[in-house]
Design a protein around this motif. Sequence first.
Motif, PDB file in Angstrom:
ATOM      1  N   ILE A  14      41.264  13.462  11.762  1.00  0.00           N
ATOM      2  CA  ILE A  14      42.227  14.154  10.891  1.00  0.00           C
ATOM      3  C   ILE A  14      42.248  13.495   9.519  1.00  0.00           C
ATOM      4  O   ILE A  14      42.249  14.158   8.477  1.00  0.00           O
ATOM      5  CB  ILE A  14      43.634  14.123  11.504  1.00  0.00           C
ATOM      6  N   VAL A  17      38.953  14.454   7.493  1.00  0.00           N
ATOM      7  CA  VAL A  17      38.804  15.821   6.999  1.00  0.00           C
ATOM      8  C   VAL A  17      39.909  16.220   6.045  1.00  0.00           C
ATOM      9  O   VAL A  17      39.752  17.149   5.252  1.00  0.00           O
ATOM     10  CB  VAL A  17      38.730  16.832   8.166  1.00  0.00           C
ATOM     11  N   THR A  18      41.069  15.551   6.111  1.00  0.00           N
ATOM     12  CA  THR A  18      42.173  15.926   5.230  1.00  0.00           C
ATOM     13  C   THR A  18      42.308  14.998   4.036  1.00  0.00           C
ATOM     14  O   THR A  18      43.033  15.314   3.091  1.00  0.00           O
ATOM     15  CB  THR A  18      43.515  15.923   5.994  1.00  0.00           C
ATOM     16  N   ASP A  64      49.394  17.917  10.452  1.00  0.00           N
ATOM     17  CA  ASP A  64      48.468  18.855   9.828  1.00  0.00           C
ATOM     18  C   ASP A  64      49.199  20.079   9.272  1.00  0.00           C
ATOM     19  O   ASP A  64      48.816  20.609   8.236  1.00  0.00           O
ATOM     20  CB  ASP A  64      47.393  19.302  10.821  1.00  0.00           C
ATOM     21  N   THR A  67      50.326  19.223   5.903  1.00  0.00           N
ATOM     22  CA  THR A  67      49.267  19.339   4.900  1.00  0.00           C
ATOM     23  C   THR A  67      49.145  20.782   4.416  1.00  0.00           C
ATOM     24  O   THR A  67      49.081  21.051   3.211  1.00  0.00           O
ATOM     25  CB  THR A  67      47.918  18.875   5.485  1.00  0.00           C
ATOM     26  N   THR A  68      49.113  21.724   5.367  1.00  0.00           N
ATOM     27  CA  THR A  68      48.978  23.144   5.014  1.00  0.00           C
ATOM     28  C   THR A  68      50.137  23.622   4.165  1.00  0.00           C
ATOM     29  O   THR A  68      49.940  24.206   3.081  1.00  0.00           O
ATOM     30  CB  THR A  68      48.891  24.003   6.289  1.00  0.00           C
ATOM     31  N   LYS A 195      39.725  25.113   6.107  1.00  0.00           N
ATOM     32  CA  LYS A 195      39.713  24.001   5.159  1.00  0.00           C
ATOM     33  C   LYS A 195      39.395  22.666   5.811  1.00  0.00           C
ATOM     34  O   LYS A 195      38.845  21.769   5.170  1.00  0.00           O
ATOM     35  CB  LYS A 195      41.064  23.914   4.435  1.00  0.00           C
ATOM     36  N   ARG A 196      39.758  22.525   7.096  1.00  0.00           N
ATOM     37  CA  ARG A 196      39.585  21.218   7.734  1.00  0.00           C
ATOM     38  C   ARG A 196      38.748  21.291   9.005  1.00  0.00           C
ATOM     39  O   ARG A 196      38.552  20.280   9.663  1.00  0.00           O
ATOM     40  CB  ARG A 196      40.970  20.606   8.001  1.00  0.00           C
ATOM     41  N   LEU A 198      39.212  22.205  12.019  1.00  0.00           N
ATOM     42  CA  LEU A 198      39.837  21.542  13.160  1.00  0.00           C
ATOM     43  C   LEU A 198      39.811  22.375  14.433  1.00  0.00           C
ATOM     44  O   LEU A 198      40.101  21.861  15.512  1.00  0.00           O
ATOM     45  CB  LEU A 198      41.300  21.188  12.832  1.00  0.00           C
TER      46      LEU A 198
END
Length: 264
Positions: A14, A17-18, A64, A67-68, A195-196, A198
Amino acid sequence: VRLGGWGILIVLVISFVTGTNPLELLSVIGQAESSLPSSSSQAPAQRDPQEDQMAQMISVVLADTETTWTEVFAAEGQRYQLPKLVLFTDAVQSACGRTSAAVGPFYCPGDQTVYIDLSFYNELGSRFGAPGDFAQAYVVAHEVGHHVQNLLGISQQVTQEQRRVGRAQANALSVRLELQADCLAGVWGHHAAKKRNLLEPGDVEEGLAAAAAIGDDRLQKQAGARVRPESFTHGTSEQRVHWFREGLQTGDSDRCDTFAQGSF
């Protein structure tokens, strides 16, 4: 915070990728574990390994979603306020009152907190036939969707209108609110995937299965009761799947207007 090998791996993935500091993610997990209320039937150290794994996964998913929604709000010139997280079993005390595990996961606008009943996750697979990590992630994202509605003032508008109308109309408004939260959960899923990266193969199906499993019509049938649309508060399985899929496919919260004329 004590994480097993898989937990540490998840946090590192995580973080990579973020672009998030892994210490921040560990902090989120620590906050979630320390926020267990005294009314919980189990202290953090007494959770069994399966519950401990679920707690770690829930914390990572919540991070997460932050983040979004921070990105989505920033794009509109707004600041996203992070929700709090409480994990519980049996019952919990919140600003919305004392709630038993029979209610399942819920969001309380009074303290801007997502409350997740760990026992519900066991039922999601065994009782509702919707197992899988992403099915569980969908539940977290749905409750975070209610937090988004609260920040935007949508929840308050619905509550005010419900006080002015009859029971059937109030239920219909509740359905639209819940379906919008499903769509907002899908928006998170879209961003997590695009975007990530996941999401894994089969994750979307798990989420859709979870949305279908807790439709009002299916739950009433499972209980051996007659399907009564006027009593629905969350929407049918078909409606829940439709709106979750809408958010997943578009990633656009503007497409989540379940209150528009003819939206369903």
